[in-house]
Design an enzyme around this catalytic site. Sequence first.
Site, short mmCIF file in Angstrom:
data_model
loop_
_atom_site.label_atom_id
_atom_site.label_comp_id
_atom_site.label_asym_id
_atom_site.label_seq_id
_atom_site.Cartn_x
_atom_site.Cartn_y
_atom_site.Cartn_z
N TYR A 178 0.83 -1.19 0.00
CA TYR A 178 0.00 0.00 0.00
C TYR A 178 0.86 1.25 0.00
CZ TYR A 178 0.82 0.86 5.01
OH TYR A 178 1.39 1.13 6.22
N LEU B 65 11.19 1.05 7.10
CA LEU B 65 10.63 1.53 5.84
C LEU B 65 11.33 2.83 5.46
CD1 LEU B 65 8.31 1.04 3.75
CD2 LEU B 65 7.04 2.78 5.01
N LYS C 112 6.50 -2.10 1.81
CA LYS C 112 5.34 -1.52 2.51
C LYS C 112 4.14 -2.45 2.36
CE LYS C 112 3.10 3.00 3.13
NZ LYS C 112 3.25 3.17 4.57
N GLU D 281 11.98 2.07 14.29
CA GLU D 281 11.11 3.17 13.83
C GLU D 281 9.86 3.17 14.68
OE1 GLU D 281 9.98 2.34 9.72
OE2 GLU D 281 9.87 0.20 10.17
#
Length: 285
Positions: A33, A205, A148, A180
């Site tokens: 996505y 990411l 992702k 993250e």
Amino acid sequence: MERIVYVNGNYVPEPDAKISVFDRGFLFADGVYEVTSVIDGKLVDFAGHAARLRRSLAELKMEMPCSQEELLSIHRELIVRNEVTEGLVYLQVTRGVADRDFVFPSAATPPTLILFTQSKAVVDNPLADRGARIVSIEDIRWGRRDIKTVQLLYPSMAKMIAREKGADDAWLVEDGVVTEGTSNNAYIVTQDGTIVTRDLSSHILAGITRAAVLKCARDLQMKVEERPFTIAEAQAAREAFTTSATGFVCPVIEIDGAAVGDGQPGPVARRLRQAYVEESRKSAI
Ligand SMILES: Cc1ncc(COP(=O)(O)O)c(C=O)c1O
């Protein structure tokens, strides 16, 4: 006004936006996505999101469902039809519909492509004014966080754990260092004013906002270091913040109960948020 959703070539009212129970996105989380923010009715960093989508798909041996130009026109059509001035466009591509099997279906299987919009204030965000409270949680996600994918159960659980502890969000920690946030990249500003964020690898990411904000920082002559940092280093930092497509730059004021700096949003985070929003308004398409 009824929201219009894009499903496999058609613009349909929300109640008619449906996909098969055999969709591999539903059965295997076999999909990727992108979330692109909208300011003044325009898309922020569309090219960056399209490039990352192409990469995510290639890593999973999936084709782009259509050309980048077609994707852009679908995004724009949804913004117009749903009268979005501020908010986001969500896009998801899955490996399509096939009888349930761990083996990928034939490459000729048409992918599923869906997009929808959400209208919401992204520039004026109360959390950015107040600053976020963070808790640290062990990072037990899979090892390909550079893709992702829609496997978002653990980030969702981590966010719920944060909420149960009275915090806003969680930072994920692996081998003693921060990877993250649940849905954002994590940063600190050290006592000597250096911005530190995790270096790019399959552990995190590659945020599209991260790239843009680091460019803003370097343009503003701020020192940037891309390396891992610990929670203890973050608690002792002058400032901390996160970046994401819809959160932009969001100050962090507390980590595991300890105030960061003076416990208020810091000047570096504020300055970067302002610079990023200004730059995005100029470059949005
Ligand atoms: C795990 C994770 N890291 C970082 C980000 C930030 O990426 P971007 O700036 O492209 O929104 C996201 C956004 O959803 C994310 O889910």
